[in-house]
Motif scaffolding. Structure first.
Motif, PDB file in Angstrom:
ATOM      1  N   GLY A 112     103.773  -5.662 -32.475  1.00  0.00           N
ATOM      2  CA  GLY A 112     104.941  -6.082 -31.227  1.00  0.00           C
ATOM      3  C   GLY A 112     105.123  -7.344 -30.958  1.00  0.00           C
ATOM      4  O   GLY A 112     106.032  -8.328 -30.918  1.00  0.00           O
ATOM      5  N   LEU A 113     103.808  -7.592 -30.365  1.00  0.00           N
ATOM      6  CA  LEU A 113     103.989  -8.783 -29.365  1.00  0.00           C
ATOM      7  C   LEU A 113     103.680 -10.458 -29.914  1.00  0.00           C
ATOM      8  O   LEU A 113     103.918 -10.758 -29.537  1.00  0.00           O
ATOM      9  CB  LEU A 113     102.552  -8.721 -28.314  1.00  0.00           C
ATOM     10  N   SER A 114     102.918 -10.016 -30.952  1.00  0.00           N
ATOM     11  CA  SER A 114     102.845 -10.749 -31.792  1.00  0.00           C
ATOM     12  C   SER A 114     104.674 -11.604 -31.858  1.00  0.00           C
ATOM     13  O   SER A 114     104.514 -13.103 -32.871  1.00  0.00           O
ATOM     14  CB  SER A 114     102.342 -10.498 -33.258  1.00  0.00           C
ATOM     15  N   ASP A 115     105.110 -10.358 -32.750  1.00  0.00           N
ATOM     16  CA  ASP A 115     106.704 -10.711 -32.672  1.00  0.00           C
ATOM     17  C   ASP A 115     107.361 -11.408 -32.286  1.00  0.00           C
ATOM     18  O   ASP A 115     108.507 -11.862 -32.562  1.00  0.00           O
ATOM     19  CB  ASP A 115     106.986  -9.210 -33.553  1.00  0.00           C
ATOM     20  N   LYS A 116     107.030 -11.314 -31.070  1.00  0.00           N
ATOM     21  CA  LYS A 116     108.032 -11.497 -30.289  1.00  0.00           C
ATOM     22  C   LYS A 116     107.603 -12.488 -29.571  1.00  0.00           C
ATOM     23  O   LYS A 116     108.043 -13.633 -28.619  1.00  0.00           O
ATOM     24  CB  LYS A 116     107.687 -10.332 -28.225  1.00  0.00           C
ATOM     25  N   ALA A 176     113.472 -19.534 -31.341  1.00  0.00           N
ATOM     26  CA  ALA A 176     114.282 -18.547 -31.175  1.00  0.00           C
ATOM     27  C   ALA A 176     113.852 -17.075 -31.135  1.00  0.00           C
ATOM     28  O   ALA A 176     113.684 -16.787 -29.844  1.00  0.00           O
ATOM     29  CB  ALA A 176     115.828 -17.637 -32.815  1.00  0.00           C
ATOM     30  N   LYS A 177     112.280 -17.437 -31.763  1.00  0.00           N
ATOM     31  CA  LYS A 177     111.287 -16.002 -31.777  1.00  0.00           C
ATOM     32  C   LYS A 177     111.105 -16.718 -30.094  1.00  0.00           C
ATOM     33  O   LYS A 177     110.322 -15.227 -29.504  1.00  0.00           O
ATOM     34  CB  LYS A 177     110.117 -16.238 -32.423  1.00  0.00           C
ATOM     35  N   ALA A 178     110.156 -17.616 -29.416  1.00  0.00           N
ATOM     36  CA  ALA A 178     109.682 -17.817 -28.062  1.00  0.00           C
ATOM     37  C   ALA A 178     111.023 -17.515 -27.149  1.00  0.00           C
ATOM     38  O   ALA A 178     110.299 -17.044 -26.727  1.00  0.00           O
ATOM     39  CB  ALA A 178     109.483 -19.967 -27.780  1.00  0.00           C
ATOM     40  N   SER A 179     112.115 -18.143 -27.052  1.00  0.00           N
ATOM     41  CA  SER A 179     112.929 -17.492 -26.077  1.00  0.00           C
ATOM     42  C   SER A 179     113.269 -16.251 -26.648  1.00  0.00           C
ATOM     43  O   SER A 179     112.869 -15.435 -25.063  1.00  0.00           O
ATOM     44  CB  SER A 179     114.489 -18.212 -26.762  1.00  0.00           C
ATOM     45  N   ARG A 180     112.811 -15.128 -27.368  1.00  0.00           N
ATOM     46  CA  ARG A 180     113.251 -13.787 -27.108  1.00  0.00           C
ATOM     47  C   ARG A 180     111.796 -13.211 -26.879  1.00  0.00           C
ATOM     48  O   ARG A 180     112.270 -12.438 -26.283  1.00  0.00           O
ATOM     49  CB  ARG A 180     112.791 -13.339 -28.504  1.00  0.00           C
ATOM     50  N   GLY A 181     110.725 -13.443 -26.773  1.00  0.00           N
ATOM     51  CA  GLY A 181     109.784 -13.250 -26.383  1.00  0.00           C
ATOM     52  C   GLY A 181     109.406 -13.490 -24.860  1.00  0.00           C
ATOM     53  O   GLY A 181     108.862 -12.559 -24.178  1.00  0.00           O
TER      54      GLY A 181
END
Length: 170
Positions: A132-136, A80-85
């Protein structure tokens, strides 16, 4: 007491044997209670051993089930985190950082070497952008040196998109 780790190692390998022991002891313990015509009750001498095997195998199955559930949840969260990014919108600073990282994707950017006096952003702003980019899921911060930032696999895909857009504008 050296036999206990060896036993647990072999039990981890033989999960099907643990499942079989659990089901068998459950049958011998509970079927005589509910259907005594199908299976007579065992003698009292065996009941303590059956209860022990039932509880031990049940605990092992519970632990393995929790481990499998935890691993599946971690995979789902990472996916989910990867697709959100990949789908997340980027502001100008985020896009320029991803673009800069994409210029040499094999090398991390060292936040200590950036000249913040001549730039339009401060170190604090850039650290917030990196967070923020790490969270994405687009960049990784080096856990041993937080000043080193590199692209993740999804970050490289996003950087490639940005480089293609930049090349198309020329």
């Amino acid at each position: 007491m050296d036999w206990i780790p060896a036993l647990l190692k072999h039990l981890a390998i033989a999960r099907s044997g643990v499942v079989a022991a659990f089901v068998t002891t459950a049958v011998f313990l509970f079927v005589p209670l509910f259907a005594p015509n199908y299976l007579p009750k065992l003698s009292e001498n065996w009941s303590a051993a059956l209860i022990g095997v039932f509880l031990f195998s049940g605990c092992l199955l519970s632990i393995w089930g929790l481990e499998a559930t935890s691993a599946a949840a971690k995979r789902i969260m990472a996916s989910a985190k990867a697709s959100r990014g990949l789908k997340a919108s980027l502001d100008d600073i985020e896009a320029s950082l991803i673009y800069a990282l994409g210029c040499n994707p094999a090398e991390p950017i060292n936040l200590d070497t950036i000249d913040y006096a001549s730039g339009s952003t401060t170190r604090l702003e850039l650290m917030e952008v990196v967070s923020g980019l790490s969270d994405k899921g687009l960049v990784d911060e080096n856990p041993f040196a937080r000043n080193l930032v590199s692209l993740t696999a999804n970050g490289r895909k996003r950087a490639l998109e940005l480089h293609r857009i930049h090349a198309a504008k020329k």
